[in-house]
Design an enzyme around this catalytic site. Structure first.
Site, short mmCIF file in Angstrom:
data_model
loop_
_atom_site.label_atom_id
_atom_site.label_comp_id
_atom_site.label_asym_id
_atom_site.label_seq_id
_atom_site.Cartn_x
_atom_site.Cartn_y
_atom_site.Cartn_z
N GLY A 1 0.76 -1.24 0.00
CA GLY A 1 0.00 0.00 0.00
C GLY A 1 0.80 1.30 0.00
O GLY A 1 0.21 2.36 0.17
N TRP B 1 2.24 2.97 -2.46
CA TRP B 1 1.85 3.89 -3.54
C TRP B 1 0.43 4.41 -3.31
O TRP B 1 0.13 5.55 -3.63
CB TRP B 1 1.94 3.18 -4.90
CG TRP B 1 3.34 3.09 -5.43
CD1 TRP B 1 4.49 3.18 -4.70
CD2 TRP B 1 3.74 2.91 -6.79
NE1 TRP B 1 5.58 3.04 -5.52
CE2 TRP B 1 5.15 2.88 -6.80
CE3 TRP B 1 3.05 2.75 -7.99
CZ2 TRP B 1 5.88 2.71 -7.98
CZ3 TRP B 1 3.77 2.58 -9.16
CH2 TRP B 1 5.18 2.56 -9.17
N ASP C 1 2.62 -1.23 -10.54
CA ASP C 1 3.87 -1.70 -9.90
C ASP C 1 3.82 -3.23 -9.78
O ASP C 1 4.50 -3.81 -8.93
CB ASP C 1 4.01 -1.03 -8.52
CG ASP C 1 5.43 -1.06 -8.00
OD1 ASP C 1 6.37 -1.19 -8.80
OD2 ASP C 1 5.61 -0.95 -6.77
N LYS D 1 6.07 -0.30 -13.97
CA LYS D 1 7.35 -0.97 -13.69
C LYS D 1 7.60 -1.98 -14.81
O LYS D 1 6.73 -2.79 -15.13
CB LYS D 1 7.26 -1.71 -12.36
CG LYS D 1 8.62 -2.29 -11.96
CD LYS D 1 8.61 -3.55 -11.13
CE LYS D 1 7.62 -3.74 -10.07
NZ LYS D 1 8.14 -3.46 -8.74
C1 LIG Z 1 6.18 -4.62 -5.78
S1 LIG Z 1 4.64 -5.08 -5.12
C2 LIG Z 1 3.79 -3.53 -5.13
C3 LIG Z 1 4.21 -2.59 -4.06
C4 LIG Z 1 3.28 -1.39 -3.98
N1 LIG Z 1 3.42 -0.53 -5.15
C5 LIG Z 1 3.53 -0.55 -2.77
O1 LIG Z 1 3.83 0.63 -2.91
O2 LIG Z 1 3.40 -1.04 -1.64
C6 LIG Z 1 3.89 -5.93 -6.45
C7 LIG Z 1 2.47 -6.39 -6.19
O3 LIG Z 1 1.91 -6.88 -7.41
C8 LIG Z 1 0.90 -7.80 -7.03
N2 LIG Z 1 0.42 -8.55 -8.20
C9 LIG Z 1 1.06 -9.52 -8.91
N3 LIG Z 1 0.29 -9.94 -9.92
C10 LIG Z 1 -0.88 -9.23 -9.87
C11 LIG Z 1 -2.07 -9.20 -10.66
N4 LIG Z 1 -2.23 -9.99 -11.74
N5 LIG Z 1 -3.06 -8.35 -10.31
C12 LIG Z 1 -2.93 -7.55 -9.22
N6 LIG Z 1 -1.82 -7.53 -8.43
C13 LIG Z 1 -0.80 -8.34 -8.76
C14 LIG Z 1 1.58 -8.63 -5.95
O4 LIG Z 1 0.64 -9.32 -5.18
C15 LIG Z 1 2.34 -7.55 -5.18
O5 LIG Z 1 1.63 -7.14 -4.05
#
Ligand SMILES: C[S@@+](CC[C@H](N)C(=O)[O-])C[C@H]1O[C@@H](n2cnc3c(N)ncnc32)[C@H](O)[C@@H]1O
Length: 203
Positions: free
Chosen positions: A59, A61, A118, A158
């Site tokens: 969370g 972002w 992201d 990203k």
């Molecule tokens: C690097 S983290 C994001 C961090 C977030 N931007 C933050 O600021 O806390 C990547 C996220 O992408 C999610 N994710 C992966 N595949 C996904 C999908 N198909 N749909 C939604 N979320 C996905 C993962 O569960 C993970 O929580």
């Protein structure tokens, strides 16, 4: 992001300056600092905007965006993993690329000013496996723009350096007026991740 939590990764993570700072200030993730850098250099999110945050958990972002849009705007977040409530943020649990999730987003707001993505797949550490997975996600996110991004909207995603990156970047360049590649200082140097900032959606 899913990581294989080796001891090396854990010790590097907890000694990381941005991890320490995010704990100190109550930010959900170190990713907060990456968006902060992009925002300061590009003024992406402004008061009153609607922002869609894909891959939002835990969370960082969403916290950042909800402050920037102020009470006049709105943040919609989505992740396959649960996310603790963030004030003024509507969270949708599910796969960002599934039709039911798109429907839920559109129910809240038909079109958005900014899409932040992201999303990271399950990283194996093997480039030949990870890179195509990342690029495939990148294309799916770009495809979402045609359903929910407003004309002249912004798209921050990203991506990962590698053989298919150039082709993907070319696809983005065709759809937006201005694009740039950004490697935030808060992004780990040994990570292949890079961000694309695309402004002025043409369609
Ligand atoms: C690097 S983290 C994001 C961090 C977030 N931007 C933050 O600021 O806390 C990547 C996220 O992408 C999610 N994710 C992966 N595949 C996904 C999908 N198909 N749909 C939604 N979320 C996905 C993962 O569960 C993970 O929580």
């Amino acid at each position: 992001m899913y990581y294989t939590c080796s001891n090396t990764w854990l010790s590097r993570h907890f000694s990381d300056k941005f991890v320490k700072e995010s704990k100190r200030f109550g930010y959900r993730s170190r990713a907060w600092f990456k968006l902060d850098e992009m925002q300061k250099a590009n003024n992406i999110i402004t008061s009153g905007m609607t922002v869609l945050d894909l891959g939002s958990s835990p969370g960082g972002w969403s916290q950042y965006a909800s402050q920037k849009v102020n009470n006049l705007g709105h943040v919609i977040s989505c992740d396959i993993k649960p996310m603790l409530e963030v004030s003024k943020v509507s969270f949708i649990l599910g796969d960002a690329f599934k039709k039911d999730v798109l429907k839920k987003i559109c129910k809240i707001k038909n079109k958005v000013d900014v899409i932040l993505c992201d999303i990271a797949p399950n990283i194996t550490g093997i480039t030949e496996i990870d890179h195509p997975k990342c690029i495939s996600i990148n294309y799916k996110a770009l495809n979402l723009c045609k359903y929910i991004l407003l004309k002249n909207g912004k798209f921050i995603i990203k991506s990962f350096n590698g053989s298919e990156f150039k082709r993907y970047y070319t696809a983005i360049k065709k759809l937006f007026k201005k694009t740039k590649i950004f490697k935030p200082v808060a992004s780990r140097l040994n990570s292949q991740e890079i961000y694309i900032i695309a402004i002025g959606y043409k369609v």
